[in-house]
Design an enzyme around this catalytic site. Sequence first.
Site, mmCIF file in Angstrom:
data_model
loop_
_atom_site.group_PDB
_atom_site.id
_atom_site.type_symbol
_atom_site.label_atom_id
_atom_site.label_comp_id
_atom_site.label_asym_id
_atom_site.label_seq_id
_atom_site.Cartn_x
_atom_site.Cartn_y
_atom_site.Cartn_z
ATOM 1 N N THR A 206 0.823 -1.208 0.000
ATOM 2 C CA THR A 206 0.000 0.000 0.000
ATOM 3 C C THR A 206 0.862 1.266 0.000
ATOM 4 O O THR A 206 2.010 1.247 0.466
ATOM 5 C CB THR A 206 -0.900 -0.006 1.260
ATOM 6 O OG1 THR A 206 -1.495 1.274 1.435
ATOM 7 C CG2 THR A 206 -0.107 -0.307 2.524
ATOM 8 N N ASP A 207 0.270 2.361 -0.475
ATOM 9 C CA ASP A 207 0.967 3.661 -0.407
ATOM 10 C C ASP A 207 1.063 4.171 1.032
ATOM 11 O O ASP A 207 1.833 5.093 1.320
ATOM 12 C CB ASP A 207 0.265 4.694 -1.304
ATOM 13 C CG ASP A 207 -1.195 4.947 -0.941
ATOM 14 O OD1 ASP A 207 -1.734 4.265 -0.040
ATOM 15 O OD2 ASP A 207 -1.822 5.828 -1.566
ATOM 16 N N GLU A 208 0.276 3.546 1.949
ATOM 17 C CA GLU A 208 0.255 4.052 3.334
ATOM 18 C C GLU A 208 1.587 3.878 4.047
ATOM 19 O O GLU A 208 1.851 4.534 5.054
ATOM 20 C CB GLU A 208 -0.854 3.369 4.148
ATOM 21 C CG GLU A 208 -2.231 3.601 3.571
ATOM 22 C CD GLU A 208 -3.344 3.563 4.591
ATOM 23 O OE1 GLU A 208 -3.062 3.492 5.791
ATOM 24 O OE2 GLU A 208 -4.513 3.611 4.158
ATOM 25 N N TYR B 60 -1.858 -0.263 11.159
ATOM 26 C CA TYR B 60 -2.016 -0.971 9.873
ATOM 27 C C TYR B 60 -0.823 -0.700 8.963
ATOM 28 O O TYR B 60 -0.179 -1.628 8.455
ATOM 29 C CB TYR B 60 -3.323 -0.535 9.176
ATOM 30 C CG TYR B 60 -3.338 -0.878 7.694
ATOM 31 C CD1 TYR B 60 -3.438 -2.198 7.256
ATOM 32 C CD2 TYR B 60 -3.237 0.127 6.720
ATOM 33 C CE1 TYR B 60 -3.428 -2.516 5.891
ATOM 34 C CE2 TYR B 60 -3.224 -0.178 5.364
ATOM 35 C CZ TYR B 60 -3.315 -1.504 4.954
ATOM 36 O OH TYR B 60 -3.301 -1.822 3.616
ATOM 37 N N LYS C 130 2.130 -3.218 7.454
ATOM 38 C CA LYS C 130 2.390 -3.415 6.013
ATOM 39 C C LYS C 130 3.847 -3.029 5.700
ATOM 40 O O LYS C 130 4.513 -3.676 4.899
ATOM 41 C CB LYS C 130 1.423 -2.571 5.171
ATOM 42 C CG LYS C 130 -0.036 -3.013 5.207
ATOM 43 C CD LYS C 130 -0.280 -4.393 4.627
ATOM 44 C CE LYS C 130 -0.115 -4.472 3.140
ATOM 45 N NZ LYS C 130 -0.509 -5.791 2.598
#
Length: 335
Positions: free
Chosen positions: A123-125, A150, A154
């Site tokens: 993810t970009d997060e 989260y 990741k």
Amino acid sequence: MKILVTGGSGFIGSNFIRYWLTNHPEDSIINLDKLTYAANTKNLFDVENNPNYRFVLGDILDEKIVDELMSQIDTVVHFAAESHVDRSIDDPSLFVKTNVLGTYTLLSSALKHQIKRFHHISTDEVFGSIPFGSDAQFNEVTPYDPSSPYSASKASADHFVRAFIKTYKFPATITNCSNNYGPYHHPEKLIPRSISNILDGKKIPVYGQGLNFRDWLHVEDHCRAIEVVLLKGKIGETYCVGGLKGGTANIDLVKMLLKVMGKDESWIEYVADRPAHDNYSVDWSKINRELGWEPKYDLESGLKATVEWYTNHQDWYKETKKEAEEFYIKLNKKN
Ligand code: NAD
Ligand code: DAU
């Protein structure tokens, strides 16, 4: 290819399985999914009888099942994760187990079985947040700076994949994608929650002032990006994937949805903000330049199609939405 898809009964995984079986009928897929609250067995009703598809109920942390399946396949596409930021803030423990230890379990088994390719969905997060007022975008060399439990889980999983590549010459690729939307998206997330609320006669809860921004990508465009990386991507590489529009403020997105649904702004309800609330926007020029990928959907037509899908599939989200709204009520009482 003989593909092991993990988490194929969730939102993106189920879209990917349908996409792959349609476009690569010579390949077979095993879907390993634990069927957590986020899964919906109805997501894959139309592929259940496909002879090239098999479902296995199980946990990616279960070494025995994972080992057994690794001996039957040559490629892994790893989607399985706890995926919701608000739930990770409420209780991070499962995020560490599934996203970090689960990914490690898959990696070590894939290494042992000399799998040809391991594609890790990220993810970009992991990159943190773009400051308000900046037109910066995340890219493949942006330093990791996760904000939520989260995104920290990741990021940790990504680091293990990268370390396996460096240490063991492990044949992995990674995609870091922005926010997906489209059919089979769980109603706990902003777009399906907003559409289903309106369909149920309820207002849309917008966190804070709605100024935080996301980079929206139709899920089918994400599936095409994974396809191009699996077929043409370079082992060991990371590819960032994002939408055509870049960052869109949540309030603008919600207004777009209200317009499509013929409602005015009185259907917006401003509620308490999410802690450590990030902003995202992704530079996808590397995957465009090197592999020729670009998104097909613009946000306007993608949202229109998505509203239509939810309007025609109200039975699909009934049960999961009930559980999701109970989660939000509990969360609000705690805070
Ligand atoms: P989702 O929550 O809809 O689905 C997750 C699936 O994984 C579910 O079917 C669940 O049952 C399964 N699962 C969870 N724990 C498991 C375990 N221990 N063993 C086996 N299966 C398990 O998630 P999603 O939105 O489809 O996201 C899929 C992947 O894509 C995740 O890795 C997520 O981090 C990543 N991602 C999501 C987005 C997005 O916008 N949704 C964007 C970029 C990356
Ligand atoms: O960027 C990719 C990520 O996108 C994925 O890695 C995650 O798995 C996925 O869940 C998604 O995370 P977000 O936190 O961006 O998604 P969510 O739908 O929860 O929230 C989107 C934005 O909308 C965010 O700024 C918070 C806001 N929001 C969310 C909900 C559920 C609201 O304003 N109201 C809401 O009711």
